[in-house]
Design a protein around this motif. Structure first.
Motif, short mmCIF file in Angstrom:
data_model
loop_
_atom_site.label_atom_id
_atom_site.label_comp_id
_atom_site.label_asym_id
_atom_site.label_seq_id
_atom_site.Cartn_x
_atom_site.Cartn_y
_atom_site.Cartn_z
N GLU A 1 -17.50 -3.89 21.05
CA GLU A 1 -16.84 -4.90 20.25
C GLU A 1 -16.89 -6.28 20.90
N VAL A 2 -17.23 -6.37 22.16
CA VAL A 2 -17.20 -7.64 22.85
C VAL A 2 -18.36 -8.52 22.39
N VAL A 3 -18.03 -9.76 22.05
CA VAL A 3 -19.05 -10.75 21.71
C VAL A 3 -19.45 -11.46 22.99
N VAL A 4 -20.72 -11.32 23.37
CA VAL A 4 -21.23 -11.97 24.57
C VAL A 4 -21.84 -13.31 24.17
N LEU B 1 -22.77 -8.50 33.57
CA LEU B 1 -21.66 -9.09 34.31
C LEU B 1 -20.53 -9.51 33.38
N PHE B 2 -20.88 -10.06 32.23
CA PHE B 2 -19.85 -10.48 31.28
C PHE B 2 -19.01 -9.30 30.83
N LEU B 3 -19.66 -8.19 30.51
CA LEU B 3 -18.92 -7.01 30.07
C LEU B 3 -18.10 -6.40 31.20
N ARG B 4 -18.56 -6.56 32.43
CA ARG B 4 -17.81 -6.04 33.57
C ARG B 4 -16.51 -6.79 33.76
N TYR B 5 -16.56 -8.11 33.63
CA TYR B 5 -15.38 -8.91 33.93
C TYR B 5 -14.57 -9.31 32.70
N PHE B 6 -15.17 -9.19 31.52
CA PHE B 6 -14.46 -9.52 30.28
C PHE B 6 -14.59 -8.37 29.28
N PRO B 7 -14.06 -7.20 29.62
CA PRO B 7 -14.21 -6.04 28.72
C PRO B 7 -13.45 -6.19 27.41
N VAL B 8 -12.54 -7.14 27.34
CA VAL B 8 -11.81 -7.42 26.09
C VAL B 8 -12.31 -8.75 25.54
N SER B 9 -12.82 -8.73 24.32
CA SER B 9 -13.44 -9.93 23.77
C SER B 9 -12.43 -11.04 23.53
N PHE B 10 -12.80 -12.26 23.92
CA PHE B 10 -11.97 -13.41 23.60
C PHE B 10 -12.76 -14.42 22.77
N TYR B 11 -13.93 -14.02 22.25
CA TYR B 11 -14.70 -14.84 21.33
C TYR B 11 -14.53 -14.29 19.91
N ASP C 1 5.09 -17.30 13.56
CA ASP C 1 4.14 -16.46 12.83
C ASP C 1 2.82 -16.31 13.57
N TYR C 2 2.37 -17.39 14.17
CA TYR C 2 1.09 -17.42 14.88
C TYR C 2 1.30 -18.02 16.27
N LEU C 3 0.36 -17.72 17.16
CA LEU C 3 0.28 -18.39 18.46
C LEU C 3 -1.15 -18.89 18.61
N PHE C 4 -1.30 -20.13 19.03
CA PHE C 4 -2.63 -20.73 19.21
C PHE C 4 -2.75 -21.19 20.65
N ALA C 5 -3.72 -20.60 21.39
CA ALA C 5 -3.82 -20.89 22.82
C ALA C 5 -5.20 -20.48 23.33
N ASP C 6 -5.35 -20.55 24.65
CA ASP C 6 -6.60 -20.19 25.32
C ASP C 6 -6.92 -18.71 25.09
N GLY C 7 -8.14 -18.44 24.63
CA GLY C 7 -8.51 -17.08 24.26
C GLY C 7 -8.51 -16.10 25.42
N LEU C 8 -8.99 -16.53 26.59
CA LEU C 8 -9.04 -15.61 27.73
C LEU C 8 -7.63 -15.23 28.18
N SER C 9 -6.75 -16.20 28.29
CA SER C 9 -5.37 -15.91 28.68
C SER C 9 -4.72 -14.97 27.66
N LEU C 10 -5.00 -15.19 26.39
CA LEU C 10 -4.43 -14.34 25.35
C LEU C 10 -5.00 -12.93 25.42
N ALA C 11 -6.29 -12.80 25.72
CA ALA C 11 -6.89 -11.47 25.84
C ALA C 11 -6.24 -10.68 26.95
N VAL C 12 -5.98 -11.34 28.08
CA VAL C 12 -5.30 -10.69 29.19
C VAL C 12 -3.91 -10.24 28.77
N ARG D 1 -7.96 -19.39 20.43
CA ARG D 1 -7.80 -18.33 19.44
C ARG D 1 -6.39 -18.32 18.87
N PHE D 2 -6.28 -17.80 17.66
CA PHE D 2 -4.99 -17.53 17.05
C PHE D 2 -4.62 -16.06 17.28
N VAL D 3 -3.34 -15.80 17.45
CA VAL D 3 -2.82 -14.44 17.59
C VAL D 3 -1.63 -14.29 16.65
#
Length: 279
Positions: A26-29, A269-279, A199-210, A137-139
């Motif tokens: 599911e990760v977008v590289v 390497l991207f999949l190793r360090y970012f296994p949860v997609s933030f794109y 209702d929504y949160l809008f912020a940095d995608g990587l921080s939100l993925a974590v 990203r929005f959450v």
């Protein structure tokens, strides 16, 4: 860039490793390289070693492992490029706020750290093409019937943002009908979303993925809609930095980046360090 909390990142990473085979699918590289472009390898005669400078407080881009050795996406990408260029490399850890001055004083040859590419940086140093960006990203809470974000659909809906952030400015400019609610920190904004106060949160995608895949979120929420990468608000990204008088090395690093993308090393390497997609 402010550092991601180390323990928070590690906890989230451990949590997703168990389902990594699913997450990988599911990760977008991202691809920052033109497939039609063909860079020539510069003449590196006489270059025996590249001394990379980094910091150890910004996982997953650069941090120290259990043995105290520097690692992370930026660090391992630098090592992979050294393999492509067939030169040795060293990784020197320094405090983040000293990296640029250390490079200027020739205490290293290149920086492999999350220093955003800006016009001011380019005035002082040479920078490769970006190899990493920080999309917004929005959450929303999971299971809540809300539309995907758009200028029309967000009208009247509350959106949490960190005060005085690029995300707050972008929300004001692009989604003016949204009810913006500002918070002093991302943690407070995340708490507000989880508790249903926005209702929504809008912020940095990587921080939100974590956060989404850590204990603090508790499975409450999910990404909604796509990634926002407008450079005017969210920057040009991160690249390797060299001195302006060392254009040969800068070209060599650009060549290496293109090669590690083409041979699949970047994706690995991207999949190793970012296994949860933030794109």
């Amino acid at each position: 860039m402010p550092p991601l909390p180390f323990r928070r990142f590690i906890a989230a990473l451990v949590a997703v490793l168990a389902v990594m085979s699913v997450a990988r699918a599911e990760v977008v590289v991202p691809n920052f390289w033109d497939p039609a472009a063909s860079l020539n390898k510069p003449d590196l005669a006489g270059l025996r070693v590249i001394r990379f400078l980094t910091d150890d407080q910004y996982p997953p881009l650069h941090f120290v492992d259990a043995e105290g050795l520097p690692t992370g996406f930026s660090v391992d990408l630098a090592r992979a490029i050294c393999d492509v260029l067939q030169v040795a490399c060293t990784i020197q850890v320094r405090r983040f706020d000293t990296l640029l001055d250390s490079l200027a004083e020739s205490r290293g040859d290149a920086i492999a750290a999350a220093i955003p590419i800006t016009a001011t940086l380019r005035q002082r140093f040479a920078v490769t093409a970006p190899y990493h960006r920080m999309p917004a990203r929005f959450v929303t809470r999971d299971g809540v019937d809300l539309p995907d974000p758009s200028a029309a659909s967000l009208a009247g809906h509350s959106v949490g943002v960190v005060e005085k952030s690029a995300h707050a400015a972008y929300l004001t400019a692009v989604f003016p009908a949204a009810k913006q609610q500002s918070f002093a920190s991302l943690n407070l904004a995340e708490d507000a979303l989880r508790e249903g106060k926005v209702d929504y949160l809008f912020a940095d995608g990587l921080s939100l993925a974590v956060w989404l895949n850590g204990k603090d979120a508790g499975g409450c929420c999910r990404f909604r809609g796509g990634a926002y990468t407008e450079s005017r608000y969210f920057g040009e990204g991160v690249g390797f930095i060299t001195r302006r008088d060392d254009q040969t090395l800068r070209r060599a690093l650009d060549y290496g980046l293109q090669k590690v993308w083409q041979d699949g090393t970047y994706t690995e390497l991207f999949l190793r360090y970012f296994p949860v997609s933030f794109y």
